[in-house]
Design a protein around this motif. Structure first.
Motif, PDB file in Angstrom:
ATOM      1  N   GLY A 101       5.824   7.745   9.121  1.00 54.58           N
ATOM      2  CA  GLY A 101       4.683   7.601   7.785  1.00 54.58           C
ATOM      3  C   GLY A 101       5.461   7.452   6.291  1.00 54.58           C
ATOM      4  O   GLY A 101       6.613   7.750   6.473  1.00 54.58           O
ATOM      5  N   GLY A 102       4.882   7.221   5.438  1.00 50.89           N
ATOM      6  CA  GLY A 102       5.356   7.068   4.011  1.00 50.89           C
ATOM      7  C   GLY A 102       4.147   7.094   3.155  1.00 50.89           C
ATOM      8  O   GLY A 102       3.115   6.902   3.339  1.00 50.89           O
ATOM      9  N   LEU A 103       4.677   6.996   1.716  1.00 50.71           N
ATOM     10  CA  LEU A 103       3.759   6.428   0.729  1.00 50.71           C
ATOM     11  C   LEU A 103       4.149   5.486  -0.100  1.00 50.71           C
ATOM     12  O   LEU A 103       5.565   5.313  -0.514  1.00 50.71           O
ATOM     13  N   LEU A 104       3.323   4.497  -0.084  1.00 49.81           N
ATOM     14  CA  LEU A 104       3.561   3.153  -0.997  1.00 49.81           C
ATOM     15  C   LEU A 104       3.176   3.369  -2.225  1.00 49.81           C
ATOM     16  O   LEU A 104       1.926   3.662  -2.380  1.00 49.81           O
ATOM     17  N   GLN A 105       3.737   2.867  -3.448  1.00 48.63           N
ATOM     18  CA  GLN A 105       3.353   3.097  -4.683  1.00 48.63           C
ATOM     19  C   GLN A 105       3.678   1.685  -5.274  1.00 48.63           C
ATOM     20  O   GLN A 105       4.555   0.840  -5.030  1.00 48.63           O
ATOM     21  N   ALA A 106       2.497   1.412  -6.201  1.00 49.25           N
ATOM     22  CA  ALA A 106       2.829   0.231  -6.929  1.00 49.25           C
ATOM     23  C   ALA A 106       2.185   0.416  -8.212  1.00 49.25           C
ATOM     24  O   ALA A 106       0.818   0.541  -8.373  1.00 49.25           O
ATOM     25  N   GLY A 107       3.000   0.646  -9.567  1.00 47.46           N
ATOM     26  CA  GLY A 107       2.505   1.100 -10.612  1.00 47.46           C
ATOM     27  C   GLY A 107       1.820   2.236 -10.527  1.00 47.46           C
ATOM     28  O   GLY A 107       2.382   3.443 -10.177  1.00 47.46           O
ATOM     29  N   GLU A 108       0.595   2.706 -10.835  1.00 46.68           N
ATOM     30  CA  GLU A 108       0.031   3.881 -10.880  1.00 46.68           C
ATOM     31  C   GLU A 108      -0.843   4.018  -9.557  1.00 46.68           C
ATOM     32  O   GLU A 108      -1.634   5.240  -9.169  1.00 46.68           O
ATOM     33  N   LEU A 109      -0.899   3.103  -8.701  1.00 52.27           N
ATOM     34  CA  LEU A 109      -1.660   3.211  -7.252  1.00 52.27           C
ATOM     35  C   LEU A 109      -0.867   3.341  -6.380  1.00 52.27           C
ATOM     36  O   LEU A 109       0.564   3.212  -6.156  1.00 52.27           O
ATOM     37  N   SER A 110      -1.193   4.180  -5.411  1.00 50.37           N
ATOM     38  CA  SER A 110      -0.418   4.598  -4.324  1.00 50.37           C
ATOM     39  C   SER A 110      -1.210   4.611  -2.952  1.00 50.37           C
ATOM     40  O   SER A 110      -2.503   4.969  -3.181  1.00 50.37           O
ATOM     41  N   SER A 111      -0.707   4.632  -1.789  1.00 47.42           N
ATOM     42  CA  SER A 111      -1.402   4.637  -0.415  1.00 47.42           C
ATOM     43  C   SER A 111      -0.575   5.084   0.645  1.00 47.42           C
ATOM     44  O   SER A 111       0.739   4.588   0.787  1.00 47.42           O
ATOM     45  N   TYR A 157       6.582  -6.262   4.180  1.00 51.32           N
ATOM     46  CA  TYR A 157       5.500  -7.305   4.702  1.00 51.32           C
ATOM     47  C   TYR A 157       4.474  -6.272   5.038  1.00 51.32           C
ATOM     48  O   TYR A 157       4.184  -5.300   5.473  1.00 51.32           O
ATOM     49  N   LEU A 158       3.224  -6.622   4.101  1.00 45.31           N
ATOM     50  CA  LEU A 158       1.938  -5.684   4.070  1.00 45.31           C
ATOM     51  C   LEU A 158       0.725  -6.053   4.635  1.00 45.31           C
ATOM     52  O   LEU A 158       0.477  -7.484   4.704  1.00 45.31           O
ATOM     53  N   GLY A 159      -0.092  -5.335   5.270  1.00 52.44           N
ATOM     54  CA  GLY A 159      -1.547  -5.591   5.533  1.00 52.44           C
ATOM     55  C   GLY A 159      -2.252  -6.034   4.261  1.00 52.44           C
ATOM     56  O   GLY A 159      -2.230  -5.684   3.178  1.00 52.44           O
ATOM     57  N   ALA A 160      -2.871  -7.045   4.603  1.00 50.13           N
ATOM     58  CA  ALA A 160      -3.861  -7.765   3.421  1.00 50.13           C
ATOM     59  C   ALA A 160      -4.552  -6.812   2.554  1.00 50.13           C
ATOM     60  O   ALA A 160      -4.810  -6.995   1.269  1.00 50.13           O
ATOM     61  N   ASP A 161      -5.326  -6.015   3.178  1.00 52.03           N
ATOM     62  CA  ASP A 161      -6.257  -4.993   2.714  1.00 52.03           C
ATOM     63  C   ASP A 161      -5.379  -3.920   2.021  1.00 52.03           C
ATOM     64  O   ASP A 161      -5.689  -3.457   0.680  1.00 52.03           O
ATOM     65  N   LEU A 162      -4.317  -3.542   2.481  1.00 57.69           N
ATOM     66  CA  LEU A 162      -3.526  -2.649   1.711  1.00 57.69           C
ATOM     67  C   LEU A 162      -2.860  -3.380   0.300  1.00 57.69           C
ATOM     68  O   LEU A 162      -2.878  -2.589  -0.642  1.00 57.69           O
ATOM     69  N   ALA A 163      -2.670  -4.652   0.359  1.00 58.94           N
ATOM     70  CA  ALA A 163      -1.981  -5.200  -0.694  1.00 58.94           C
ATOM     71  C   ALA A 163      -3.075  -5.263  -1.710  1.00 58.94           C
ATOM     72  O   ALA A 163      -2.815  -5.190  -2.901  1.00 58.94           O
ATOM     73  N   ASP A 164      -4.246  -5.532  -1.445  1.00 62.67           N
ATOM     74  CA  ASP A 164      -5.424  -5.755  -2.402  1.00 62.67           C
ATOM     75  C   ASP A 164      -5.776  -4.220  -2.965  1.00 62.67           C
ATOM     76  O   ASP A 164      -6.100  -4.255  -4.071  1.00 62.67           O
ATOM     77  N   ARG A 165      -5.722  -3.218  -2.030  1.00 64.29           N
ATOM     78  CA  ARG A 165      -5.748  -1.825  -2.638  1.00 64.29           C
ATOM     79  C   ARG A 165      -4.841  -1.431  -3.747  1.00 64.29           C
ATOM     80  O   ARG A 165      -5.232  -0.629  -4.660  1.00 64.29           O
ATOM     81  N   LEU A 166      -3.656  -1.979  -3.148  1.00 65.92           N
ATOM     82  CA  LEU A 166      -2.597  -1.616  -4.297  1.00 65.92           C
ATOM     83  C   LEU A 166      -2.330  -2.747  -5.524  1.00 65.92           C
ATOM     84  O   LEU A 166      -1.488  -2.482  -6.520  1.00 65.92           O
ATOM     85  N   GLU A 167      -3.137  -3.968  -5.424  1.00 66.88           N
ATOM     86  CA  GLU A 167      -3.340  -4.893  -6.277  1.00 66.88           C
ATOM     87  C   GLU A 167      -1.853  -5.542  -6.359  1.00 66.88           C
ATOM     88  O   GLU A 167      -1.439  -5.669  -7.551  1.00 66.88           O
ATOM     89  N   VAL A 175       7.334   0.743  -4.300  1.00 65.00           N
ATOM     90  CA  VAL A 175       8.333   1.821  -4.109  1.00 65.00           C
ATOM     91  C   VAL A 175       7.794   2.652  -2.813  1.00 65.00           C
ATOM     92  O   VAL A 175       6.536   3.000  -2.801  1.00 65.00           O
ATOM     93  N   LEU A 176       8.706   2.683  -1.746  1.00 63.85           N
ATOM     94  CA  LEU A 176       8.352   3.302  -0.472  1.00 63.85           C
ATOM     95  C   LEU A 176       9.202   4.767  -0.583  1.00 63.85           C
ATOM     96  O   LEU A 176      10.087   4.749  -0.631  1.00 63.85           O
ATOM     97  N   THR A 177       8.337   5.991  -0.528  1.00 59.10           N
ATOM     98  CA  THR A 177       8.782   7.309  -0.139  1.00 59.10           C
ATOM     99  C   THR A 177       8.577   7.677   1.041  1.00 59.10           C
ATOM    100  O   THR A 177       7.344   7.650   1.524  1.00 59.10           O
ATOM    101  N   VAL A 178       9.585   8.117   1.658  1.00 60.28           N
ATOM    102  CA  VAL A 178       9.362   8.559   3.251  1.00 60.28           C
ATOM    103  C   VAL A 178      10.208  10.110   3.318  1.00 60.28           C
ATOM    104  O   VAL A 178      10.920  10.522   2.236  1.00 60.28           O
ATOM    105  N   SER A 179      10.113  10.775   4.078  1.00 54.23           N
ATOM    106  CA  SER A 179      10.694  12.068   4.443  1.00 54.23           C
ATOM    107  C   SER A 179      11.611  11.787   5.506  1.00 54.23           C
ATOM    108  O   SER A 179      11.494  11.387   6.709  1.00 54.23           O
TER     109      SER A 179
END
Length: 421
Positions: A101-111, A157-167, A175-179
């Protein structure tokens, strides 16, 4: 031979009753064969779709990883596992993956995302996620050495809905952040969106991302280790045998667990089993109705022929022979009806196997089971073993339905039976 001759003559003499009974039996068997063949193709398709959405026919993981899903449990030498797997018969490919798992960030949006590190050269051969059929935009991943500028951000390579949510769109930076393994300190890396995909599975389209295997191993601090080796075989039915053979080849002290898809994708497998059970329950109800009809038919036949049976006993026919004659009549009915039913069932199977049935038109939309969506046409799969098994079940059921009437006929007293009008 005498019992069969008498049974055949009785079958011909009661023509209308025999035809109606045989029609009920043959249609039930034909429907069963058609339903089983159609369902088997559908379930095989579901399993293959689930397997190729990021699992495998056989999975090799660190022992206990299936339950704990932790980076502390890894495959230390995935290259050796791949080499061992490829030596086995029926294995078509084996690929290395890193899942976490991880946290994906694009500007102020994250998922939150499920990150999969994959080999960009091999993954398209085994995964529908990587295939062009499911690609919404862009292209698939490149290994860093295949990029024109090897010092820039790697592909993601992103899921289309994920890309839409992160705009985000093609070429955008995320930016991908992981442990990483063995440390509480997070690790981050920049990636550039290379493409997007849509599988129809919400969990993947809205929360999954793929990055090159080397980048995942570096980011998670795994060295050359991996969380999973996915092994593909040429036929779904060979998965369990391949899993057993691979486990034996790796040895009991390898510290690895080898799982067939039925264990690795337990939710999907249990959904398929339940779907099968619902079909068998429906057909069981049909067969019970048919069995009651046969029971009634044979019982009426015995009642109508009480005088005739009494005469037969008076001239020396034993109770055992009389019991056998009535069962033989049921057996003749069962065999004739089963032959017709198999013929009709194979005709239905042949048509569906050739032309298919559009499940979208049949169900008013794509069919979904355990999150797996099936569209387009389904066909029919029938093996000789399945046909023989269900034919014997139907014949046995008909004969069993006639057991009580046969026993009742054998209990007749000759004098009383001959007085029967």
């Amino acid at each position: 031979m005498f019992s069969l001759l008498i049974a055949y003559r009785s079958f011909i003499r009661q023509r209308r009753r025999s035809i109606l009974s045989a029609a009920a039996i043959s249609l039930s068997l034909a429907l069963m064969l058609v339903f089983v063949g159609f369902a088997d193709d559908g379930h095989t398709r579901m399993a293959e779709i689930g397997i190729r959405l990021g699992a495998g026919h056989v999975l090799v993981q660190g022992s206990g990883y299936q339950e704990r899903q932790t980076l502390d449990l890894v495959v230390p030498d995935p290259a050796e596992v791949v080499a061992t797997a490829r030596l086995l018969p029926h294995v078509t490919d084996a690929v290395v993956r890193v899942n976490s798992g991880g946290l994906l960030q694009a500007g102020e949006l994250s998922s939150a995302v499920l990150v999969s590190g994959v080999d960009p050269h091999l993954e398209p051969q085994v995964s529908t996620v990587a295939s062009a059929d499911h690609r919404v935009s862009g292209d698939y991943l490149r290994a860093r050495q295949d990029m024109p500028f090897t010092q820039g951000p790697a592909d993601i390579y992103l899921g289309a809905d994920l890309a839409d949510r992160l705009e985000v769109g093609l070429g955008d930076r995320v930016v991908l952040t992981v442990s990483p393994r063995g440390t509480a300190e997070p690790s981050s890396a920049a990636f550039r969106v290379r493409g997007t995909f849509r599988t129809g599975l919400r969990e993947l389209d809205g929360g999954a991302a793929q990055i090159p295997l080397g980048e995942a191993q570096r980011l998670f601090d795994l060295g050359q280790s991996a969380t999973q080796v996915a092994v593909m075989v040429d036929e779904l039915d060979r998965s369990d045998a391949t899993a057993a053979a691979l486990a034996a080849s790796l040895g009991p002290h390898s510290g690895l667990e080898v799982l067939g898809w039925k264990v690795a994708l337990r939710e999907l497998y249990e959904a398929i089993v339940l779907d099968d059970l619902s079909m068998y329950l429906m057909m069981a109800i049909v067969f019970v109705v048919v069995a009651i009809g046969i029971f009634n038919t044979v019982l009426m036949s015995v009642a109508e022929r009480t005088r005739e049976l009494g005469v037969m006993m008076a001239i020396g026919t034993s109770k055992g022979q009389l019991f056998g004659i009535v069962l033989a009549e049921a057996a003749v009915l069962a065999v004739v009806a089963a032959a017709i039913g198999v013929g009709l069932g194979l005709m239905g199977h042949g048509y569906i196997a050739t032309h298919g049935i559009d499940v979208g038109a049949l169900a008013g939309g794509n069919y979904e089971l355990a999150g797996i969506t099936i569209g387009g046409k389904l066909y029919s799969r029938l093996s000789v073993g399945v046909v023989v098994r269900w034919t014997l079940v139907v014949i046995g059921l008909v004969i069993a339905s006639a057991t009580y009437p046969a026993w009742r006929a054998s209990r007749l007293e000759p004098v009383e039976a001959m007085r029967h009008v």
